[in-house]
Structures are given as C-alpha cells and as structure tokens.
Design a protein around this motif. Structure first.
Motif, mmCIF file in Angstrom:
data_model
loop_
_atom_site.group_PDB
_atom_site.id
_atom_site.type_symbol
_atom_site.label_atom_id
_atom_site.label_comp_id
_atom_site.label_asym_id
_atom_site.label_seq_id
_atom_site.Cartn_x
_atom_site.Cartn_y
_atom_site.Cartn_z
ATOM 1 N N SER A 156 0.867 -1.170 0.000
ATOM 2 C CA SER A 156 0.000 0.000 0.000
ATOM 3 C C SER A 156 0.907 1.224 0.000
ATOM 4 O O SER A 156 2.107 1.108 0.270
ATOM 5 N N ASP A 157 0.350 2.385 -0.276
ATOM 6 C CA ASP A 157 1.179 3.578 -0.421
ATOM 7 C C ASP A 157 1.481 4.241 0.916
ATOM 8 O O ASP A 157 0.652 4.240 1.832
ATOM 9 N N VAL A 158 2.672 4.807 0.985
ATOM 10 C CA VAL A 158 3.109 5.666 2.091
ATOM 11 C C VAL A 158 3.575 6.972 1.479
ATOM 12 O O VAL A 158 4.192 6.980 0.400
ATOM 13 N N SER A 159 3.308 8.097 2.144
ATOM 14 C CA SER A 159 3.675 9.388 1.574
ATOM 15 C C SER A 159 4.249 10.335 2.613
ATOM 16 O O SER A 159 3.927 10.246 3.809
ATOM 17 N N VAL A 160 5.127 11.206 2.156
ATOM 18 C CA VAL A 160 5.587 12.391 2.884
ATOM 19 C C VAL A 160 5.435 13.542 1.906
ATOM 20 O O VAL A 160 5.238 13.308 0.702
ATOM 21 N N ASP A 184 -2.305 4.115 4.480
ATOM 22 C CA ASP A 184 -3.656 3.626 4.249
ATOM 23 C C ASP A 184 -4.240 3.099 5.553
ATOM 24 O O ASP A 184 -3.833 2.042 6.056
ATOM 25 N N ARG A 185 -5.196 3.802 6.105
ATOM 26 C CA ARG A 185 -5.763 3.415 7.406
ATOM 27 C C ARG A 185 -6.688 2.207 7.304
ATOM 28 O O ARG A 185 -7.047 1.630 8.326
ATOM 29 N N VAL A 198 -5.595 -0.457 5.827
ATOM 30 C CA VAL A 198 -4.604 -1.513 6.016
ATOM 31 C C VAL A 198 -4.081 -1.494 7.443
ATOM 32 O O VAL A 198 -3.846 -2.550 8.049
ATOM 33 N N TYR A 199 -3.906 -0.285 8.005
ATOM 34 C CA TYR A 199 -3.328 -0.131 9.340
ATOM 35 C C TYR A 199 -4.292 0.676 10.218
ATOM 36 O O TYR A 199 -4.048 1.856 10.517
ATOM 37 N N PRO A 200 -5.410 0.090 10.630
ATOM 38 C CA PRO A 200 -6.403 0.863 11.387
ATOM 39 C C PRO A 200 -5.894 1.337 12.745
ATOM 40 O O PRO A 200 -6.429 2.321 13.284
ATOM 41 N N GLU A 201 -4.887 0.670 13.306
ATOM 42 C CA GLU A 201 -4.357 1.070 14.609
ATOM 43 C C GLU A 201 -3.034 1.816 14.488
ATOM 44 O O GLU A 201 -2.313 1.955 15.469
ATOM 45 N N GLY A 202 -2.746 2.307 13.298
ATOM 46 C CA GLY A 202 -1.489 3.024 13.086
ATOM 47 C C GLY A 202 -0.384 2.087 12.659
ATOM 48 O O GLY A 202 -0.530 0.858 12.677
ATOM 49 N N VAL A 203 0.773 2.653 12.295
ATOM 50 C CA VAL A 203 1.852 1.839 11.740
ATOM 51 C C VAL A 203 3.186 2.536 11.963
ATOM 52 O O VAL A 203 3.269 3.763 12.014
ATOM 53 N N ASN A 204 4.232 1.740 12.110
ATOM 54 C CA ASN A 204 5.602 2.236 12.056
ATOM 55 C C ASN A 204 6.041 2.217 10.599
ATOM 56 O O ASN A 204 5.852 1.211 9.907
ATOM 57 N N VAL A 205 6.641 3.288 10.137
ATOM 58 C CA VAL A 205 7.065 3.384 8.739
ATOM 59 C C VAL A 205 8.584 3.422 8.679
ATOM 60 O O VAL A 205 9.216 4.270 9.319
ATOM 61 N N GLU A 206 9.169 2.480 7.910
ATOM 62 C CA GLU A 206 10.618 2.409 7.743
ATOM 63 C C GLU A 206 10.999 2.822 6.324
ATOM 64 O O GLU A 206 10.430 2.304 5.352
#
Length: 278
Positions: free
Chosen positions: A137-141, A178-179, A181-189
């Motif tokens: 799924s996508d991650v963005s800054v 994408d919430r 996919v990660y409804p409780e939040g996520v660590n992003v590396e």
C-alpha cells in the motif's frame, strides 16, 4: 509518591525502566504519567517506558516459563505489543541486577507472546518469533509517495525502499498511510541499500515519532529486503542482514523455521529516585 527509575538504550532507542516487581508501586500506568516521563524537557526523556514486573503480578496467564513481563508503553502513553530494542534493555537490567541467570536462555513475556533472549558477548540476541507479510500500500511524505510492504513483527510496519533515507524529509509529522490496512497506526521504515545484505533505515514510530532505532522495524526491514532480493533461508544457511540505524547497527537473521532473530547492544546509562507530584 517516590519511585526508582533507570534509563537505558539500544542503538540510541531509549527507555525509562520502572522496577515494580510485585506490582505494588505503579499499578496500571496512566498514559499522562508515561507521557510526562518521556517528555525531553518536562521529564526524564525517552522513546518509551517499560514497567519491570513479574508475570504473575501483572496477571499474565500465558507466560509459560517466563518469570518477567515487559509492560511497554509508547512515549504518548499508548500500549505497544513489542519492542525489539526495549526488550534487550529490559533483559540487560535483569542481568545487571542478578534477577535472571544469564548463562541460560531468558524467556520474557510480552504482549506479543514470550520472547527468548541470549547473551552474545556484549550484545543480546532476541528470538522475535514468527512474522506476517501482507500486501503493498502507499506511504507518503510531502512531495513523495512510494509503495510500502506490509510486515507484522510484533508491531505493524510499512517498509519503503528509497534511493536515500534523506528523501523521507524531517519526519516531524507521521507519514501518510492507508488506514484501511493499518487501522491502529503503523511504524514506517525508509530503507536504502548500502551493500550486499546491508541496508540503512530511518523510522517513524506510531506514538513516538522518529526514533534513533526500532528493533521490530529492523526485523521487518531485514525480512522485506530478503523477500525483495528473492533469498530464502535453509537449515544450514539462515539469511542475515546488517541494518544501520541513526543510533548504530543491528543484525537481523531469518531462520529456516521462519523466526526472526535480532542482535544488538543494550546498556543502562543512569538510575535515580523521583518524587512524583501529580
């Protein structure tokens, strides 16, 4: 109240430890209390807090042979299932205080099950257990968007491969994700390649912001990189990756039985007594 505290870190991922062996000092940790302890101007300063408590005193019924429970909270006071750097610091404290026998594997109960830790010279090896790999799924800054691999290693992670970790920007705010996919939040590396089976990473942790290191994140990165490289472990040859973080270096090993082993340093740097005035 007055209580004892210790400060430690694993590759500069730092923690406040609260000895509460029989559960008579702190009870259920109040999120506001944890947040103040972790504040770097109003408190001791840390990425998280660990209450050092016996499993039976904490009411843990599935601890097996583990005498101790790592009651871990993020810097904002929220619960966290697991912390790979934190558990090494936790066990370093147990060893230093003579609370465990360091000549044998040390089981510790966590919210992600029982983990087993062994000394390896001046480092500690943690069997982090099994993992779950999801989809992309996508991650963005601001100014960038990438596909990220979903990996669960006790905590949820989104692993992004970038040309340079500097592309992540200042990370003063949580990356977009994408919430669903990660409804409780996520660590992003954010991961850059540095050599054969050698990567560097930066991480934004849910509840703590950017940290100098993340143990479960390093495990997710090692695994995701191995999958991208299309390498698999065998009984005679586990897959090993070096993961550089801003605070140092850890080693991640993927074994033939699909366990992840995290190896790295851990040190206690300070201790004291604090009078808490609510």
């Amino acid at each position: 109240m007055t209580f004892t505290w210790l400060k430690g870190h694993g590759t500069e991922n730092d923690f406040v430890l609260l000895p509460d062996h029989d559960g008579r000092v702190h009870g259920d940790l109040d999120p506001g209390f944890v947040a103040v302890l972790c504040h770097r101007r109003r408190g001791i300063g840390a990425d998280g807090v660990m209450r050092v408590i016996r499993a039976d005193a904490a009411g843990i019924t599935d601890a097996g042979e583990a005498e101790w429970f790592m009651d871990y909270r993020n810097a904002d006071g929220s619960l966290s299932e697991m912390c790979g750097n934190g558990i090494r610091v936790f066990v370093r404290h147990l060893i230093d205080e003579g609370l465990v026998d360091a000549s044998a594997p040390i089981p510790v109960a966590t919210r992600d099950g029982v983990k087993v830790i062994e000394e390896a010279g001046d480092r500690l090896r943690v069997d982090m257990g099994t993992f779950v790999v999801g989809e992309h799924s996508d991650v963005s800054v601001p100014g960038h968007r990438w596909p990220a691999r979903e990996v669960h290693t006790g905590n949820p992670h989104a692993v992004v491969f970038v040309g340079s970790v500097d592309e992540a920007g200042p990370l003063t705010e949580a990356p977009g994700f994408d919430r669903t996919v990660y409804p409780e939040g996520v660590n992003v590396e954010f991961v850059e390649r540095r050599g054969e089976r050698h990567v560097g990473m930066r991480v934004h942790e849910r509840g703590s912001g950017e940290t100098r290191s993340c143990g479960t994140g390093a495990c997710a990165v090692g695994l995701a990189t191995a999958l991208a490289d299309e390498v698999r472990p065998t009984p005679d040859a586990p897959v090993r990756y070096r993961v550089d973080v801003p605070g140092g270096t850890v080693q991640v090993e993927w074994t033939a039985d699909d366990h992840l082993i995290l190896e790295g340093p851990a040190v206690i740097v300070a201790r004291g007594e604090m009078e808490w005035i609510a």
